[in-house]
Design a protein around this motif. Structure first.
Motif, mmCIF file in Angstrom:
data_model
loop_
_atom_site.group_PDB
_atom_site.id
_atom_site.type_symbol
_atom_site.label_atom_id
_atom_site.label_comp_id
_atom_site.label_asym_id
_atom_site.label_seq_id
_atom_site.Cartn_x
_atom_site.Cartn_y
_atom_site.Cartn_z
ATOM 1 N N ALA A 144 0.908 -1.073 -0.044
ATOM 2 C CA ALA A 144 0.001 0.140 0.116
ATOM 3 C C ALA A 144 0.743 1.123 0.082
ATOM 4 N N GLU A 145 2.106 1.196 0.690
ATOM 5 C CA GLU A 145 2.798 2.368 0.759
ATOM 6 C C GLU A 145 3.472 2.740 -0.620
ATOM 7 N N ALA A 146 3.914 1.556 -1.320
ATOM 8 C CA ALA A 146 4.597 1.647 -2.372
ATOM 9 C C ALA A 146 3.784 2.397 -3.538
ATOM 10 N N LEU A 147 2.362 1.784 -3.475
ATOM 11 C CA LEU A 147 1.238 2.320 -4.308
ATOM 12 C C LEU A 147 0.731 3.661 -4.160
ATOM 13 N N ALA A 148 1.049 3.974 -2.707
ATOM 14 C CA ALA A 148 0.032 5.305 -2.215
ATOM 15 C C ALA A 148 -0.082 6.340 -3.220
ATOM 16 N N GLY A 149 1.104 6.801 -4.117
ATOM 17 C CA GLY A 149 0.656 7.896 -5.022
ATOM 18 C C GLY A 149 0.188 7.611 -6.352
ATOM 19 N N ALA A 150 0.148 6.198 -6.751
ATOM 20 C CA ALA A 150 -0.404 5.675 -8.018
ATOM 21 C C ALA A 150 -1.885 5.967 -8.271
ATOM 22 N N GLN A 151 -2.292 5.966 -9.352
ATOM 23 C CA GLN A 151 -3.530 6.319 -9.765
ATOM 24 C C GLN A 151 -4.245 5.160 -10.318
ATOM 25 N N PHE A 152 -3.153 4.501 -11.236
ATOM 26 C CA PHE A 152 -3.865 3.189 -12.089
ATOM 27 C C PHE A 152 -2.759 2.218 -11.739
ATOM 28 N N VAL A 153 -3.135 1.179 -11.207
ATOM 29 C CA VAL A 153 -2.144 0.006 -10.964
ATOM 30 C C VAL A 153 -2.528 -1.381 -11.743
ATOM 31 N N ALA A 154 -1.503 -1.666 -12.428
ATOM 32 C CA ALA A 154 -1.651 -3.201 -12.811
ATOM 33 C C ALA A 154 -0.999 -4.213 -12.233
ATOM 34 N N ALA A 155 -1.421 -5.352 -12.106
ATOM 35 C CA ALA A 155 -0.764 -6.363 -11.400
ATOM 36 C C ALA A 155 -0.405 -7.645 -12.403
ATOM 37 N N MET A 156 0.767 -8.109 -12.634
ATOM 38 C CA MET A 156 1.182 -8.917 -13.320
ATOM 39 C C MET A 156 1.004 -10.186 -12.820
ATOM 40 N N THR A 157 0.411 -11.052 -13.534
ATOM 41 C CA THR A 157 0.275 -12.605 -12.786
ATOM 42 C C THR A 157 0.206 -13.632 -13.847
ATOM 43 N N ALA A 158 0.944 -14.763 -13.359
ATOM 44 C CA ALA A 158 1.096 -15.836 -14.444
ATOM 45 C C ALA A 158 0.023 -16.606 -14.571
ATOM 46 N N ARG A 159 -0.574 -17.035 -13.418
ATOM 47 C CA ARG A 159 -1.746 -17.989 -13.345
ATOM 48 C C ARG A 159 -3.030 -17.290 -13.387
ATOM 49 N N PRO A 160 -3.902 -17.831 -13.889
ATOM 50 C CA PRO A 160 -5.254 -17.139 -13.748
ATOM 51 C C PRO A 160 -5.787 -17.197 -12.482
ATOM 52 N N ARG A 161 -6.577 -15.968 -11.971
ATOM 53 C CA ARG A 161 -6.947 -15.641 -10.713
ATOM 54 C C ARG A 161 -8.335 -15.815 -10.432
ATOM 55 N N GLU A 162 -8.883 -16.405 -9.326
ATOM 56 C CA GLU A 162 -10.190 -16.244 -9.063
ATOM 57 C C GLU A 162 -10.458 -14.755 -8.603
ATOM 58 N N SER A 163 -10.949 -14.039 -9.555
ATOM 59 C CA SER A 163 -10.753 -12.642 -9.383
ATOM 60 C C SER A 163 -11.656 -11.652 -10.276
ATOM 61 N N LEU A 164 -12.276 -10.791 -9.742
ATOM 62 C CA LEU A 164 -13.157 -10.007 -10.770
ATOM 63 C C LEU A 164 -12.414 -8.665 -11.448
ATOM 64 N N THR A 165 -11.300 -8.781 -11.415
ATOM 65 C CA THR A 165 -10.438 -7.568 -11.904
ATOM 66 C C THR A 165 -10.188 -7.860 -13.224
ATOM 67 N N PRO A 166 -10.350 -6.740 -14.150
ATOM 68 C CA PRO A 166 -10.348 -7.067 -15.625
ATOM 69 C C PRO A 166 -9.031 -7.515 -15.953
ATOM 70 N N VAL A 167 -8.715 -8.192 -16.946
ATOM 71 C CA VAL A 167 -7.441 -8.719 -17.460
ATOM 72 C C VAL A 167 -7.113 -8.066 -18.775
ATOM 73 N N MET A 168 -5.947 -7.725 -18.868
ATOM 74 C CA MET A 168 -5.132 -6.892 -20.114
ATOM 75 C C MET A 168 -4.213 -7.948 -20.603
ATOM 76 N N THR A 169 -4.063 -7.580 -21.834
ATOM 77 C CA THR A 169 -2.752 -8.234 -22.435
ATOM 78 C C THR A 169 -1.588 -7.104 -22.038
#
Lengths: 258, 258
Positions: free
Chosen positions: B83-108
């Motif tokens: 949270a501290e590292a991201l505090a000033g960010a306005q848009f954050v993307a997370a790189m993940t190798a495996r599919p997640r059970e998550s409702l976050t949109p996936v982008m290439t």
């Protein structure tokens, strides 16, 4: 629910289909050869060819760095000269970091991957050549290529690690071969209908009314529009609408808790 | 002629313009942190943030592996929590190798880089998060992201090295930021005019006639068309037409050589 990733549509297409060869000309470090093998297999490439590796062959460090892609390292074909490694290829691209005084056409990694994909589909054998860590490819080897592949690096710091250069091409190959990322759960979770969403909004506005939130009365329409637009933008699923209704219910429950 | 690559149009745009941060969450190996820094600078990224690196900070191995990008390693910002590292960010993307059970949109990677480029142009601060070598990002950290970035890897061998994952994004960033490869010499060498090209063809056919090459006579038109089409496809420059005329002249020179 566990999904076998091999059965996802478009995801089982990576390996054992024809794909370009990666030709490393006079590579120096075994570690780099191993890292190239690993990233090749990450993107479905398996045909590695080595021209006169500096430290001989086989190389233990290459196998150690391949980290699970040992079969690519062990299957690498060894040649003494570039011409021998390219002998069966019909279309060859040369990856170079710096501009060349050369009349060979220059392609982006994406263009080269697409060109090779189209040719591979027609049954042609394609290869990408990469030079040694420091010196890169000789002008003589570049002149053997049908195209130069140039990665758009920072000119002030252009020295890309050998495996990173291979990574960029291998990644573009996977893209050209139509390997899409797996679908998101969001693609399969049904979005709420407008009626379901309106149920949430009505529920919320009723509770806000009970708390005298909309004040003064003439601001009510704009306040309501702002809330509706913000929640609409989230694109809620059916399940999320149910969750948020539960949240509102919990927040507004005035019964004493013990 | 030596060209200063910094002055090539579109090539001086890499560094010191606003660009996304790369946030490594609990990275394990200093070597990987250094390799990430190197490939960041290769593609014009300089803002590195580290959340709780396993082996402490600073890390000598990171500086050694950065190989010329030491300033990125030395300028890395250290945080205890994501949270501290991201505090000033306005848009954050997370790189993940495996599919997640998550409702976050996936982008290439390409879509994420384009989205971040558009946002960066509007003055927003963007960040890409990558997790530890083995475990990747926690589900809690993924839920902080506006988007998941998924690289289309071979599902049978999906474990991409940390720096290779960063490489794919950094490369797509450079593409999205409009960093094109340098022009080829072929783009600036004037193509031959059709008159110049016909001069070459006429010269060649005359010499072939002298050698009684076109035989039998009725095959002449098809033989000539084949030669003309093949040489046309090469897209010769003015200089190459002159060279090839010299080649024909040399081949047909019957004067005794000493």
């Amino acid at each position: 629910m566990a999904v076998n990733p091999k059965l996802r549509p478009g995801r089982d297409a990576h390996v054992d289909r024809p794909a370009p060869a990666i030709v490393l000309v006079e590579p120096q470090l075994g570690e780099n050869i191993g890292a190239v093998a690993r990233v090749m297999l990450n993107f479905g490439l398996t045909d590695l060819r080595l021209v006169a590796p500096r430290d001989g062959w086989p190389n233990e460090k290459a196998i150690a760095m391949a980290s699970g892609a040992a079969r690519v390292v062990e299957g690498a074909k060894l040649s003494r000269a570039t011409a021998e490694a390219l002998a069966g290829a019909q279309f060859v691209a040369a990856m170079t970091a710096r501009p060349r005084e050369s009349l060979t056409p220059v392609m982006t990694p994406e263009e080269a991957a697409r060109e090779m994909h189209a040719r591979t589909l027609r049954g042609e054998v394609c290869a990408l050549m990469l030079g040694a860590e420091r010196a890169g490819l000789s002008n003589e080897d570049v002149a053997r290529a049908d195209a130069i592949v140039s990665i758009p690096v920072n000119p002030a710091f252009a020295s890309l690690n050998l495996a990173q250069a291979a990574c960029v091409f291998a990644y573009e190959w996977a893209k050209a071969a139509g390997c899409a990322p797996p679908p998101s759960d969001l693609d399969t979770a049904p979005p709420a209908t407008k009626a379901q969403f309106d149920g949430l909004i009505d529920h919320l506005f009723e509770e806000l009314d009970r708390q005298k939130y909309f004040f003064p009365e003439e601001k009510r329409p704009i306040q309501q529009r702002k809330i509706r637009a913000a929640l609409t933008r989230a694109g809620l699923t059916e399940g999320e609408v149910r969750t948020l209704r539960g949240v509102i219910k919990a927040l507004t429950d005035r019964r004493p808790k013990d």
